[in-house]
Motif scaffolding. Structure first.
Motif, PDB file in Angstrom:
ATOM      1  N   ASP A  94       1.311  -1.035   0.083  1.00 39.63           N
ATOM      2  CA  ASP A  94      -0.228  -0.379  -0.223  1.00 39.63           C
ATOM      3  C   ASP A  94       1.014   1.267   0.164  1.00 39.63           C
ATOM      4  OD1 ASP A  94      -1.980   1.655  -0.016  1.00 39.63           O
ATOM      5  OD2 ASP A  94      -3.089   1.249   2.164  1.00 39.63           O
ATOM      6  N   LEU A  95       1.059   1.583  -1.229  1.00 37.80           N
ATOM      7  CA  LEU A  95       1.745   2.831  -1.225  1.00 37.80           C
ATOM      8  C   LEU A  95       1.179   3.999  -0.785  1.00 37.80           C
ATOM      9  CD1 LEU A  95       4.633   4.359  -1.707  1.00 37.80           C
ATOM     10  CD2 LEU A  95       4.254   4.462  -4.904  1.00 37.80           C
ATOM     11  N   GLN A  96       1.640   4.920  -0.182  1.00 34.44           N
ATOM     12  CA  GLN A  96       1.142   6.468   0.218  1.00 34.44           C
ATOM     13  C   GLN A  96       1.514   7.645  -0.928  1.00 34.44           C
ATOM     14  OE1 GLN A  96      -1.586   6.208   1.538  1.00 34.44           O
ATOM     15  NE2 GLN A  96      -0.996   3.468   2.516  1.00 34.44           N
ATOM     16  N   ARG A 126       0.397   5.926   9.816  1.00 32.64           N
ATOM     17  CA  ARG A 126      -1.272   5.812   9.989  1.00 32.64           C
ATOM     18  C   ARG A 126      -1.974   6.208   9.223  1.00 32.64           C
ATOM     19  NH1 ARG A 126      -0.234   2.116  14.314  1.00 32.64           N
ATOM     20  NH2 ARG A 126       1.262   2.346  15.777  1.00 32.64           N
ATOM     21  N   TYR A 127      -0.901   6.330   8.535  1.00 28.50           N
ATOM     22  CA  TYR A 127      -2.592   6.830   7.065  1.00 28.50           C
ATOM     23  C   TYR A 127      -3.879   6.191   6.360  1.00 28.50           C
ATOM     24  CZ  TYR A 127      -4.039   9.590   3.170  1.00 28.50           C
ATOM     25  OH  TYR A 127      -5.141  10.161   2.002  1.00 28.50           O
ATOM     26  N   ASP A 128      -4.792   7.158   6.813  1.00 29.26           N
ATOM     27  CA  ASP A 128      -6.126   6.200   6.314  1.00 29.26           C
ATOM     28  C   ASP A 128      -6.805   7.003   5.226  1.00 29.26           C
ATOM     29  OD1 ASP A 128      -9.108   5.425   6.461  1.00 29.26           O
ATOM     30  OD2 ASP A 128      -9.313   5.414   9.241  1.00 29.26           O
ATOM     31  N   TYR A 134      -3.986  11.256   8.346  1.00 31.97           N
ATOM     32  CA  TYR A 134      -2.992  10.503   9.628  1.00 31.97           C
ATOM     33  C   TYR A 134      -3.578  10.377  10.511  1.00 31.97           C
ATOM     34  CZ  TYR A 134       0.455  11.210   5.503  1.00 31.97           C
ATOM     35  OH  TYR A 134       1.673  10.927   4.649  1.00 31.97           O
ATOM     36  N   GLY A 135      -2.747   8.804  11.557  1.00 33.39           N
ATOM     37  CA  GLY A 135      -3.687   8.790  12.816  1.00 33.39           C
ATOM     38  C   GLY A 135      -2.751   9.387  13.660  1.00 33.39           C
ATOM     39  N   GLU A 136      -1.889   9.785  13.532  1.00 34.75           N
ATOM     40  CA  GLU A 136      -0.245  10.731  14.425  1.00 34.75           C
ATOM     41  C   GLU A 136      -0.220  11.255  13.154  1.00 34.75           C
ATOM     42  OE1 GLU A 136       2.455   8.368  15.381  1.00 34.75           O
ATOM     43  OE2 GLU A 136       1.753   6.354  16.515  1.00 34.75           O
ATOM     44  N   HIS A 229      -5.938   7.095  18.856  1.00 38.83           N
ATOM     45  CA  HIS A 229      -4.797   7.706  18.014  1.00 38.83           C
ATOM     46  C   HIS A 229      -5.769   8.990  17.905  1.00 38.83           C
ATOM     47  CE1 HIS A 229      -1.494   4.867  17.683  1.00 38.83           C
ATOM     48  NE2 HIS A 229      -2.386   4.120  17.077  1.00 38.83           N
ATOM     49  N   GLN A 230      -5.278   9.975  17.914  1.00 39.79           N
ATOM     50  CA  GLN A 230      -6.069  11.410  17.096  1.00 39.79           C
ATOM     51  C   GLN A 230      -6.962  11.701  16.155  1.00 39.79           C
ATOM     52  OE1 GLN A 230      -3.570  14.673  17.232  1.00 39.79           O
ATOM     53  NE2 GLN A 230      -4.955  16.068  16.280  1.00 39.79           N
TER      54      GLN A 230
END
Length: 250
Positions: A94-96, A126-128, A134-136, A229-230
């Motif tokens: 999974d490439l961001q 932690r990309y969603d 990002y989760g962070e 996470h945030q």
């Protein structure tokens, strides 16, 4: 144009103008590559003019985060990173999206005042893909102040950053890096994302200097993590990571 892009362009355009000095005063790093940053948080060190650094971070669930950095001016370094989730293991990689880093050291410090650098870093963790966040969150625009304290080789950094320009939410970070006499190992500790107790992060670890050009870091992120996470409902847990770094010049 977004505020994020404007901040990054401002750092890039003003740094070369402020960095013009005679070659004899060219900024040279006094510490190994490990101390251009702690684990996640930056400090005021920069790559020397003509310097090149490549690093690879191996993290949770087979993830890989390669990055490159260049010393493009006497006080300015530029970099880029690209996160690959599920790189190690089976299944599709999974490439961001690629991210950008800049850092400009505008003051070298002295016996009483710390060195100071301003920078921009768009790399989060932690990309969603659903929320496209990002989760962070990324560090965004930051200021870092670094001073050697107590004894030689021990450097303390304190700084602040803004990643959410819409809410103008200012966060803080601090880190300690220590290279004992002999320079074969560096110890690192940091307290990051300081704003809301729930999302503060404590990280720690060590870097081994395998050669003048290569080092390997063994770190634990979010040592006290127990909440979510945030920007994600995923539970936080302490995360073991490995950093491999290579430094040279061109």
């Amino acid at each position: 144009m977004s505020i994020k892009a404007s901040a990054a362009i401002l750092v890039f355009l003003t740094a070369p103008l402020l960095a013009q000095e005679p070659p004899a005063k060219r900024i040279r790093a006094s510490r190994p590559l490990a101390l251009y940053s702690a684990i996640d948080s930056p400090n005021a060190e920069v790559l020397d003019y003509g310097g090149f650094a490549f690093s690879s971070r191996f993290f949770n669930k087979g993830g890989l985060l390669p990055s490159v950095s260049f010393g493009v001016f006497q006080r300015l370094m530029l970099g880029a990173s690209l996160q690959l989730d599920n790189y190690i293991g089976h299944g599709n990689i999974d490439l961001q999206r690629p991210e950008l880093q800049m850092k400009f050291r505008f003051y070298d410090g002295d016996r009483y005042l710390p060195a100071a650098a301003i920078g921009y870093d768009s790399q989060g963790y932690r990309y969603d893909k659903i929320t496209k966040e990002y989760g962070e969150p990324e560090r965004g625009l930051y200021l870092a102040l670094t001073q050697e304290v107590l004894w030689r080789g021990l450097e303390w950094t304190a700084g602040a950053n803004v990643s959410d320009f819409e809410q103008d939410s200012i966060r803080a970070f601090t880190n300690l890096t220590w290279v004992p006499p002999g320079g074969m190992i560096a110890f690192l500790a940091e307290y990051d994302n300081i704003h809301h107790t729930r999302w503060n992060r404590l990280n720690g670890g060590a870097n081994l200097f395998l050669s003048p050009f290569v080092q390997m870091g063994f770190h634990v992120r979010d040592i006290l993590g127990r909440q979510t996470h945030q920007n994600s409902s995923d539970l936080r847990r302490p995360e073991r990571i490995i950093d491999v770094r290579y430094l040279t010049s061109f």
